[in-house]
Design a protein around this motif. Structure first.
Motif, PDB file in Angstrom:
ATOM      1  N   ALA A 127      72.045  18.445  12.064  1.00 48.52           N
ATOM      2  CA  ALA A 127      71.354  19.212  13.105  1.00 48.52           C
ATOM      3  C   ALA A 127      72.059  18.953  14.419  1.00 48.52           C
ATOM      4  CB  ALA A 127      69.892  18.795  13.197  1.00 48.52           C
ATOM      5  N   CYS A 128      72.087  19.975  15.280  1.00 49.56           N
ATOM      6  CA  CYS A 128      73.013  19.912  16.411  1.00 49.56           C
ATOM      7  C   CYS A 128      72.459  20.599  17.656  1.00 49.56           C
ATOM      8  CB  CYS A 128      74.319  20.579  15.958  1.00 49.56           C
ATOM      9  SG  CYS A 128      75.596  20.700  17.216  1.00 49.56           S
ATOM     10  N   ASP A 129      73.063  20.279  18.794  1.00 52.04           N
ATOM     11  CA  ASP A 129      72.723  20.946  20.048  1.00 52.04           C
ATOM     12  C   ASP A 129      73.194  22.400  20.079  1.00 52.04           C
ATOM     13  OD1 ASP A 129      71.446  18.745  20.988  1.00 52.04           O
ATOM     14  OD2 ASP A 129      72.876  18.244  22.557  1.00 52.04           O
TER      15      ASP A 129
ATOM     16  N   PHE B  78      68.308  22.979  21.726  1.00 50.34           N
ATOM     17  CA  PHE B  78      68.965  21.896  20.976  1.00 50.34           C
ATOM     18  C   PHE B  78      68.057  21.349  19.872  1.00 50.34           C
ATOM     19  CE2 PHE B  78      71.017  20.498  25.284  1.00 50.34           C
ATOM     20  CZ  PHE B  78      71.793  21.638  25.297  1.00 50.34           C
ATOM     21  N   VAL B  79      68.635  21.067  18.715  1.00 53.92           N
ATOM     22  CA  VAL B  79      67.875  20.446  17.614  1.00 53.92           C
ATOM     23  C   VAL B  79      68.104  18.935  17.696  1.00 53.92           C
ATOM     24  CG1 VAL B  79      67.350  20.505  15.155  1.00 53.92           C
ATOM     25  CG2 VAL B  79      68.377  22.515  16.226  1.00 53.92           C
ATOM     26  N   ASN B  80      67.046  18.187  18.006  1.00 54.26           N
ATOM     27  CA  ASN B  80      67.155  16.742  18.225  1.00 54.26           C
ATOM     28  C   ASN B  80      67.107  15.921  16.943  1.00 54.26           C
ATOM     29  OD1 ASN B  80      67.341  16.663  21.026  1.00 54.26           O
ATOM     30  ND2 ASN B  80      65.124  16.793  21.293  1.00 54.26           N
ATOM     31  N   CYS B  81      66.339  16.407  15.961  1.00 52.03           N
ATOM     32  CA  CYS B  81      66.048  15.537  14.824  1.00 52.03           C
ATOM     33  C   CYS B  81      65.752  16.355  13.582  1.00 52.03           C
ATOM     34  CB  CYS B  81      64.848  14.631  15.154  1.00 52.03           C
ATOM     35  SG  CYS B  81      63.381  15.556  15.662  1.00 52.03           S
ATOM     36  N   MET B  82      65.855  15.674  12.444  1.00 53.02           N
ATOM     37  CA  MET B  82      65.614  16.333  11.158  1.00 53.02           C
ATOM     38  C   MET B  82      65.216  15.262  10.154  1.00 53.02           C
ATOM     39  SD  MET B  82      68.278  18.715   8.996  1.00 53.02           S
ATOM     40  CE  MET B  82      69.647  17.666   9.452  1.00 53.02           C
TER      41      MET B  82
ATOM     42  N   VAL C 177      64.323  20.431  21.541  1.00 52.20           N
ATOM     43  CA  VAL C 177      64.067  20.444  22.981  1.00 52.20           C
ATOM     44  C   VAL C 177      63.097  21.579  23.322  1.00 52.20           C
ATOM     45  CG1 VAL C 177      65.202  20.771  25.239  1.00 52.20           C
ATOM     46  CG2 VAL C 177      66.303  19.377  23.481  1.00 52.20           C
ATOM     47  N   ASP C 178      62.984  22.589  22.435  1.00 54.05           N
ATOM     48  CA  ASP C 178      62.045  23.699  22.685  1.00 54.05           C
ATOM     49  C   ASP C 178      60.575  23.295  22.476  1.00 54.05           C
ATOM     50  OD1 ASP C 178      61.572  23.735  19.917  1.00 54.05           O
ATOM     51  OD2 ASP C 178      62.735  25.562  19.550  1.00 54.05           O
TER      52      ASP C 178
END
Length: 433
Positions: free
Chosen positions: A358-360, A384-388, A424-425
């Motif tokens: 997962a990525c910014d 941005f995707v912070n975590c998974m 972040v959303d």
């Protein structure tokens, strides 16, 4: 042995004779009449007139009907096998695809970490808004909010049985919450001197290990909350820490652009993984199920020795790359390139064939480990995707039993096909088959 009775034979022969006569095949008519020894006078009003054509066309119609039914049956079978419920049951190599099943909203800050309960259909999410929220991932419903931290909650993890939840925060505290006692905050651990980035239960659940911006890794006793050991080695903010399945090693990564492997008992540094050109955001040990694919990728011969826990690791960095490592030699096995921004999270697929990142760049990517190719890109979030995290999996000891056999295979029923991501959303997305 003839399949036709005498009556059927006679009917067939007379029908053929009628057909030959009606179509002016005089020689053929006379030859058949003589050969069969039948005394037959053609009669357009007889029941044999047109009988052959009728039988023939009805056979063709029936054949067509059978073929149509067979095709319809095949289509229905395929439809059944592709239905979500069937796919979920059969697919041990399922990976997320858009759209997500649920988008969970409620946090008032970015979502920094997500964790699945090992047995219940629950997710815990940690946020910059200083809270942890609990959700039901099967229905998408919100369950409760855990308040106690005063600054962003940077990480969250369950123990192996799901009885306890551990969180860490920029407020310099680690907290333990009793899941079975109304999620009450029962323990608080001081001990770090700066933001705490990462926390995990050690195998056995008697200790926790944490990583901090104070450049240290610390191990605490859960029962007494006492600090057991401080491990130094990194020269900058330690972003992430994870124990091996057998608890004999821990791996960490840092703003100092290295990942390091330590012995948690002695605190000794065992290996330094150096090769990234920027902060390493995330590091994970590869499960035994992934060893065969990693060895295929790197051209490593399969030996019994390489089936032990924590033989390989993966790192994700702000340099936009993912790297796979041999933890015994420190050798870089492969660099995976494709993301357009900071790589924030890595999860090995429980079947061992894939690595998810997962990525910014707002995506999840699925990498086929044996070839190093990105086989799927999912547009995951609006920011941005912070975590998974991957859903409930077999406990570590089941994985070790598998590994000991040298098969490197996991049984399909040992994991649940569900993935959660946080962004972040301010939303969590749940990805289901």
């Amino acid at each position: 042995m003839s399949l036709l009775s005498e009556r059927q034979k006679e009917e067939l022969q007379k029908s053929i004779l009628e057909y030959l006569h009606a179509n002016n095949f005089g020689d053929a008519f006379n030859a058949l009449k003589a050969d069969a020894g039948i005394d037959y006078t053609p009669d357009p009003k007889a029941k044999y007139a047109g009988l052959l054509e009728k039988k023939w066309t009805s056979v063709i119609r029936l054949q067509k009907k059978i073929m149509d039914l067979e095709n319809r049956n095949a289509a229905l079978q395929e439809e059944l096998s592709l239905s979500p419920a069937k796919r979920a049951a059969l697919q041990t190599d399922w990976v997320p695809r858009a759209p997500a099943a649920y988008t969970l909203k409620g946090h008032r800050g970015q979502v920094l970490k997500v964790a699945f309960h090992p047995t219940f259909n629950l997710i815990a999410s940690a946020s910059e808004d200083a809270t942890v929220k609990i959700w039901d991932w099967e229905t998408g419903e919100f369950e409760r909010t855990l308040k106690g931290h005063t600054r962003p909650v940077n990480d969250v993890a369950f123990d192996s049985k799901g009885n306890l939840l551990v969180t860490c925060s920029s407020d310099l505290f680690i907290k333990i919450w009793d899941v079975q006692n109304e999620w009450r905050n029962t323990k608080t651990f001081p001990g770090h001197e700066h933001t705490i980035s990462s926390v995990r239960f050690m195998p056995g659940d008697l200790q926790i290990v944490s990583a901090s911006r104070d450049q240290t890794i610390r191990i605490f006793d859960v029962a007494s909350t006492h600090l057991v050991r401080t491990i130094s080695g990194h020269t900058d903010w330690v972003r992430c820490v994870e124990p091996s399945d057998d608890g004999r090693l821990i791996v960490s990564c840092s703003n100092d652009q290295t990942a390091r492997i330590f012995d948690p008992l002695s605190g000794e540094s065992k290996m330094e993984l150096r090769g990234h050109e920027h902060t390493i955001e995330v590091v994970v040990f590869a499960p035994v199920a992934a060893y065969a694919a990693i060895r295929e990728l790197a051209g490593i011969p399969s030996t019994e020795r390489s089936n032990r826990a924590a033989a390989y690791a993966a790192t994700g960095s702000r340099d936009r790359t993912i790297k796979l490592w041999d933890t015994q030699t420190g050798q870089l096995l492969r660099t995976l390139q494709g993301h357009d921004n900071w790589v924030r999270a890595l999860v090995f697929h429980p079947c061992g064939k894939f690595l998810l990142s997962a990525c910014d760049d707002k995506t999840i990517r699925v990498w086929e480990i044996s070839t190093g190719r990105c086989v799927k890109t999912v547009e995951a979030h609006g920011h941005f995707v912070n975590c998974m995290a991957w859903g409930p999996q077999a406990p570590a000891d089941a994985a070790k039993t598998n590994g000991a056999s040298g098969s490197g295979k996991t049984e399909p029923e040992k994991f649940v096909n569900v993935v959660a991501t946080g962004s972040v959303d301010q939303t969590i997305k749940v990805w289901l088959p």
